[in-house]
Design an enzyme around this catalytic site. Structure first.
Site, PDB file in Angstrom:
ATOM      1  N   TRP A 165       0.827  -1.159  -0.104  1.00 35.88           N
ATOM      2  CA  TRP A 165      -0.132  -0.050  -0.092  1.00 35.88           C
ATOM      3  C   TRP A 165       0.856   1.400  -0.081  1.00 35.88           C
ATOM      4  CZ3 TRP A 165      -0.473   4.231   3.298  1.00 35.88           C
ATOM      5  CH2 TRP A 165      -1.557   4.941   3.088  1.00 35.88           C
ATOM      6  N   HIS A 166       1.949   1.007   0.689  1.00 38.74           N
ATOM      7  CA  HIS A 166       2.889   2.335   0.786  1.00 38.74           C
ATOM      8  C   HIS A 166       3.759   2.837  -0.491  1.00 38.74           C
ATOM      9  CE1 HIS A 166       2.123   2.103   5.151  1.00 38.74           C
ATOM     10  NE2 HIS A 166       2.667   3.376   5.148  1.00 38.74           N
ATOM     11  N   GLY A 167       3.611   1.893  -1.385  1.00 40.42           N
ATOM     12  CA  GLY A 167       4.382   2.351  -2.685  1.00 40.42           C
ATOM     13  C   GLY A 167       4.696   0.911  -3.575  1.00 40.42           C
ATOM     14  N   PHE A 183       1.632   8.204  -1.442  1.00 42.71           N
ATOM     15  CA  PHE A 183       1.016   7.226  -1.391  1.00 42.71           C
ATOM     16  C   PHE A 183      -0.366   7.002  -1.561  1.00 42.71           C
ATOM     17  CE2 PHE A 183       4.728   7.465   1.956  1.00 42.71           C
ATOM     18  CZ  PHE A 183       5.729   6.845   1.127  1.00 42.71           C
TER      19      PHE A 183
END
Length: 468
Positions: A319-321, A468
């Site tokens: 999810w963060h990248g 993000f």
């Protein structure tokens, strides 16, 4: 447009508040909705259509799911279809290039990737939509019939770009009927200014230290310099993101909304399990409620619990990248939390608190190296320098310069990352009444003036979590 910009502080926000408060109550959500669209248009004019289409699809999707609830198969089909649409849009814009690059690397193909700018806040508003659809499908909340109210929930500009991830179940009553008071407005201004100070005075200056260190050739970074650099980033990302959350909560208060806290001084945690209860609280609770618990949580034995935790932390990292460094970062925490749940946590509770905090901070600080590195190999190389695995000097002139020129900002940042300052301010305002209020106002105005001075000479500096 970002909260920590002169145009937002001196033009957009005052005009929005003025129009909001001169508008009759029944039309105030429309003001918030239009202001949110204009706010989004400032930075992402081409993606307004995407945001509005997402709102329309989920608005009608939820109503159909609710109306067809008696026919479980049909209701489930509509729910899954809307869910797939939401996730597919997020996947396409965020992971399309990542997927193609990995296919090329594995298969030796040369598929071309067209660079697509990531729509601002897409991860955050997609998660809001997914939670809304799931809650309607599970009959936890009724589908919203008023399109403006629903559009306000999804797009409200103070949560749109970087959270906190608000649940419709928490905000529905406030969207329909909320009370704006002078006390809320005053608290909102103070909370916004404290967040502004975190971002402009602390985070932006800490970023200069980290950028200075990580831009050096790894062979020329001393051990002390490597620690100064990553400690600066550790503090920077906390003040950057918690500062945004403070500003979002403050903006909401100015218009009568009460949002849940998103940070609770995570750097005083005694374990990694506790750290993730205090860091980005809205994201952690989202993954728990919509992935971990539906998978079975801890109700199906240790083996299944471990599998569920691995899924959650893989998803958290991704999810963060769209980079394997984020996946590794997520699984890194997953492994540690699994170890803590299996046996380590009971020992951490028995040792003195200071040792638990040191243990947590070492793990968290090392984790931020993976989070902000271009590749896993570079992350391990940097960590090797930190722990003296190479031939790097222990200390050099650069390290001495970093210490002498940044000691004050580092000291202030470390103190502000603890509850100490908050407790002092609360003590003064609660115990001393009128003198305390005066002190609080003076502190807020000082932060405002200093932040404005920094912003006059500063270039565009978006919040880290915007990407993000």
């Amino acid at each position: 447009m970002v909260f920590s910009s002169l145009i937002f502080i001196y033009i957009f926000l005052p005009m929005t508040l003025l129009i909001y408060y001169i508008t009759p109550k029944r039309f105030r959500n429309l003001v918030v909705f239009i202001a949110s669209i204009l706010f989004y248009a400032w930075g992402e004019p081409y993606y307004i259509a995407l945001l509005l289409i997402s709102v329309i699809v989920d608005y009608f999707g939820a109503i159909i799911v609710e109306k067809t609830r008696a026919d479980k198969d049909k209701s489930r089909f509509i729910f899954v279809t809307v869910l797939v649409i939401n996730i597919s849009v997020l996947f396409f814009f965020k992971y399309y290039g990542f997927l193609i690059n990995n296919i090329n690397a594995l298969c030796g193909t040369s598929l071309r990737v067209k660079a697509l700018p990531l729509p601002l806040g897409i991860s955050f508003y997609t998660f809001k939509l997914v939670s809304y659809m799931a809650d309607v499908y599970l009959n936890k909340v009724e589908a919203e019939r008023n399109f403006i109210n629903f559009g306000t929930y999804v797009s409200m500009f103070y949560q749109l770009t970087a959270g906190p991830i608000g649940r419709f179940t928490d905000l529905k009553n406030q969207i329909i009927n909320r009370n704006e008071t002078i006390e809320k407005f005053a608290y909102g201004i103070q909370r916004f200014l404290f967040g502004l100070g975190k971002k402009v005075i602390l985070a932006n200056n800490l970023s200069l230290i980290w950028n200075n260190v990580k831009s050096m050739q790894y062979g020329s970074i001393s051990v002390i310099s490597s620690w100064i650099g990553i400690i600066s980033f550790t503090l920077q990302i906390y003040f950057d993101f918690s500062g945004y959350s403070d500003m979002a909560i403050g903006l909401g208060q100015m218009m009568g909304f009460e949002f849940k806290e998103n940070f609770d001084f995570p750097y005083i945690s005694r374990s990694i399990t506790e750290f993730w209860r205090r860091w980005h609280i809205s994201l952690g609770s989202w993954f728990k409620d919509y992935i971990y618990i539906p998978l079975g949580g801890n109700r199906r034995g240790k083996s299944r619990q471990i599998f569920n935790l691995c899924v959650v932390w893989f998803a958290t990292g991704l999810w963060h990248g769209s980079n394997w460094t984020f996946v590794f970062w997520g699984l890194y925490y997953g492994v540690i939390i699994i170890i803590e749940k299996l046996f380590l946590l009971k020992y951490l509770k028995k040792i003195p608190k200071i040792f638990g905090i040191i243990y947590s901070m070492i793990i968290v600080t090392v984790g931020w190296v993976f989070f902000d590195s271009e590749s896993i190999n570079k992350a391990f190389s940097y960590i090797g320098i930190m722990f003296g695995a190479g031939n790097n000097l222990m200390i050099d002139n650069m390290a001495k310069y970093l210490i002498s020129s940044n000691l004050l900002i580092l000291f202030i940042s470390i103190i502000c990352a603890t509850p100490l300052v908050k407790r002092i301010i609360m003590y003064i305002t609660e115990k001393k009444k009128t003198p305390g209020i005066i002190v609080s106002v003076v502190i807020s105005m000082a932060i405002f003036v200093i932040s404005t001075a920094f912003l006059v000479y500063e270039s565009y500096s978006p919040f880290l979590y915007f990407k993000f």
